[in-house]
Design a protein around this motif. Structure first.
Motif, PDB file in Angstrom:
ATOM      1  N   SER A  53       0.327  -3.678  70.306  1.00 11.67           N
ATOM      2  CA  SER A  53       0.129  -3.590  71.756  1.00 11.67           C
ATOM      3  C   SER A  53      -0.117  -2.141  72.166  1.00 11.67           C
ATOM      4  N   GLU A  54      -0.692  -1.970  73.345  1.00 12.05           N
ATOM      5  CA  GLU A  54      -0.951  -0.621  73.856  1.00 12.05           C
ATOM      6  C   GLU A  54       0.340   0.096  74.216  1.00 12.05           C
ATOM      7  N   ASN A  55       1.343  -0.666  74.648  1.00 13.49           N
ATOM      8  CA  ASN A  55       2.636  -0.046  74.946  1.00 13.49           C
ATOM      9  C   ASN A  55       3.221   0.601  73.696  1.00 13.49           C
ATOM     10  N   ASP A  56       3.013  -0.048  72.551  1.00  9.24           N
ATOM     11  CA  ASP A  56       3.552   0.482  71.298  1.00  9.24           C
ATOM     12  C   ASP A  56       2.857   1.780  70.897  1.00  9.24           C
ATOM     13  N   GLU A  57       1.554   1.863  71.136  1.00 15.43           N
ATOM     14  CA  GLU A  57       0.846   3.101  70.771  1.00 15.43           C
ATOM     15  C   GLU A  57       1.276   4.256  71.657  1.00 15.43           C
ATOM     16  N   VAL A  58       1.572   3.951  72.922  1.00 14.28           N
ATOM     17  CA  VAL A  58       2.067   4.986  73.828  1.00 14.28           C
ATOM     18  C   VAL A  58       3.474   5.425  73.415  1.00 14.28           C
ATOM     19  N   SER A  59       4.315   4.451  73.080  1.00  8.91           N
ATOM     20  CA  SER A  59       5.673   4.775  72.634  1.00  8.91           C
ATOM     21  C   SER A  59       5.649   5.651  71.389  1.00  8.91           C
ATOM     22  N   ALA A  60       4.679   5.397  70.508  1.00  9.07           N
ATOM     23  CA  ALA A  60       4.585   6.153  69.258  1.00  9.07           C
ATOM     24  C   ALA A  60       4.356   7.641  69.521  1.00  9.07           C
ATOM     25  N   ILE A  61       3.488   7.962  70.465  1.00 15.01           N
ATOM     26  CA  ILE A  61       3.237   9.383  70.733  1.00 15.01           C
ATOM     27  C   ILE A  61       4.391  10.008  71.523  1.00 15.01           C
ATOM     28  N   LEU A  62       5.009   9.243  72.422  1.00 15.07           N
ATOM     29  CA  LEU A  62       6.141   9.772  73.176  1.00 15.07           C
ATOM     30  C   LEU A  62       7.313  10.087  72.250  1.00 15.07           C
ATOM     31  N   GLN A  63       7.446   9.287  71.192  1.00 14.29           N
ATOM     32  CA  GLN A  63       8.509   9.510  70.210  1.00 14.29           C
ATOM     33  C   GLN A  63       8.061  10.463  69.096  1.00 14.29           C
ATOM     34  N   LYS A  64       6.863  10.982  69.248  1.00 10.46           N
ATOM     35  CA  LYS A  64       6.284  11.951  68.303  1.00 10.46           C
ATOM     36  C   LYS A  64       6.144  11.395  66.882  1.00 10.46           C
ATOM     37  N   LYS A  65       5.868  10.092  66.833  1.00 14.02           N
ATOM     38  CA  LYS A  65       5.565   9.468  65.534  1.00 14.02           C
ATOM     39  C   LYS A  65       4.098   9.682  65.177  1.00 14.02           C
ATOM     40  N   THR A  66       3.284   9.969  66.194  1.00  9.02           N
ATOM     41  CA  THR A  66       1.861  10.257  65.994  1.00  9.02           C
ATOM     42  C   THR A  66       1.503  11.498  66.793  1.00  9.02           C
ATOM     43  N   HIS A  67       0.369  12.091  66.465  1.00 12.75           N
ATOM     44  CA  HIS A  67      -0.097  13.272  67.190  1.00 12.75           C
ATOM     45  C   HIS A  67      -0.921  12.902  68.425  1.00 12.75           C
ATOM     46  N   VAL A  68      -1.520  11.708  68.392  1.00 10.90           N
ATOM     47  CA  VAL A  68      -2.463  11.327  69.435  1.00 10.90           C
ATOM     48  C   VAL A  68      -2.591   9.808  69.462  1.00 10.90           C
ATOM     49  N   PHE A  69      -2.921   9.257  70.605  1.00 13.69           N
ATOM     50  CA  PHE A  69      -3.342   7.855  70.635  1.00 13.69           C
ATOM     51  C   PHE A  69      -4.727   7.790  71.268  1.00 13.69           C
ATOM     52  N   VAL A  70      -5.513   6.833  70.820  1.00 18.25           N
ATOM     53  CA  VAL A  70      -6.898   6.704  71.272  1.00 18.25           C
ATOM     54  C   VAL A  70      -7.069   5.353  71.955  1.00 18.25           C
ATOM     55  N   ASP A  71      -7.538   5.389  73.183  1.00 16.58           N
ATOM     56  CA  ASP A  71      -7.743   4.168  73.966  1.00 16.58           C
ATOM     57  C   ASP A  71      -8.863   4.453  74.963  1.00 16.58           C
ATOM     58  N   ASP A  72      -8.996   3.628  75.999  1.00 13.43           N
ATOM     59  CA  ASP A  72     -10.025   3.923  76.991  1.00 13.43           C
ATOM     60  C   ASP A  72      -9.432   4.744  78.134  1.00 13.43           C
ATOM     61  N   ASN A  73     -10.301   5.453  78.837  1.00  9.22           N
ATOM     62  CA  ASN A  73      -9.861   6.373  79.886  1.00  9.22           C
ATOM     63  C   ASN A  73      -9.131   5.684  81.030  1.00  9.22           C
ATOM     64  N   VAL A  74      -9.496   4.424  81.321  1.00  8.58           N
ATOM     65  CA  VAL A  74      -8.856   3.701  82.421  1.00  8.58           C
ATOM     66  C   VAL A  74      -7.394   3.417  82.093  1.00  8.58           C
TER      67      VAL A  74
END
Length: 252
Positions: A171-192
């Motif tokens: 889910s998109e929520n999970d990709e956001v959580s990953a960067i907030l928790q610094k598990k990733t350097h970046v997440f890629v999605d659409d600008n909207v």
């Protein structure tokens, strides 16, 4: 003509008349079953009471109303949308789905209802701004990039990333959580979506728009050309009437 013959003739006409047949009873609305993923604001989402809302939802609800159709909504994950459509679990995908060459080989898209830009989002820091100034700066060993499984962004990353590690989330929520928790350097999605997350979290991301743009459209089975034609006519109609612009202002 005798009274008996006249009575027989009138009786026959009444029995054959559509006014007296079952056709004057109310006919149930035909169902239109929609496959959608509810976790993709502002295109598709559910409120606290479980009611569907969003940009795409407003459009398809208006289409159903004008076409005298009864909408049935199915909540399905992004990577399951096309399989659900092709196996006839639903009639139409309405889920912020980006038109791609691969998808066009399997489904029939309507005219676009919106356009987005694939964007990389970093935690906004001086380090991020100095380290990542272009897309090529992301594609290095040790860099972890998050994206949602089956999204247009994930398909783009698979084609272009060779050195960095791709981490796909359900889910998109999970990709956001990953960067907030610094598990990733970046997440890629659409600008909207990224703009929506910024408003929701009340924080800014450092963004790098990529060259990849995407048209969002509804999708039907290849053989359902009549349904797609009706949708295309409807989309053009609401754009000309100004109703479309009203929906855009509501959500963007």
């Amino acid at each position: 003509m005798t009274r008996l013959k006249l009575f027989v003739l009138l009786n026959s006409l009444l029995l054959c008349s559509p006014v007296m047949s079952n056709s004057n009873t109310s006919v149930s609305k035909q169902n239109l079953t929609i496959c959608s993923e509810s976790g993709f604001p502002p295109f598709e989402m559910k409120d606290d009471s479980g009611q569907w809302k969003g940009f795409d939802i407003d459009i398809i609800q208006k289409f159903a109303q004008e076409s005298n159709l009864n909408l049935i909504m199915l909540d399905i994950s992004l990577d399951g949308l096309i399989p659900a459509l092709t196996t006839k679990k639903c009639d139409l995908i309405v889920s912020g789905l980006t038109v791609t060459e691969e998808r066009s080989q399997v489904v029939l898209f309507t005219k676009p209802v919106y356009s987005v830009t694939v964007t990389a989002a970093f935690l906004d820091s001086e380090e991020s701004r100095n380290r990542f100034k272009s897309f090529s700066d992301m594609d290095k060993k040790g860099i972890k990039i998050a994206s949602q499984t089956g999204s247009a962004a994930s398909l783009y990353l698979k084609k272009t990333i060779s050195q960095a590690s791709l981490m796909f989330y359900s889910s998109e929520n999970d990709e956001v959580s990953a960067i907030l928790q610094k598990k990733t350097h970046v997440f890629v999605d659409d600008n909207v979506f990224i703009s929506h997350v910024e408003k929701k979290l009340n924080r800014k991301f450092y963004q790098l728009p990529l060259s990849e743009r995407g048209d969002i459209a509804f999708a039907a089975r290849k053989e359902d050309t009549e349904l797609v034609h009706k949708l295309n006519v409807f989309i053009e109609k609401i754009k000309l009437s100004g109703e479309y612009e009203g929906i855009v202002k509501k959500y963007f």
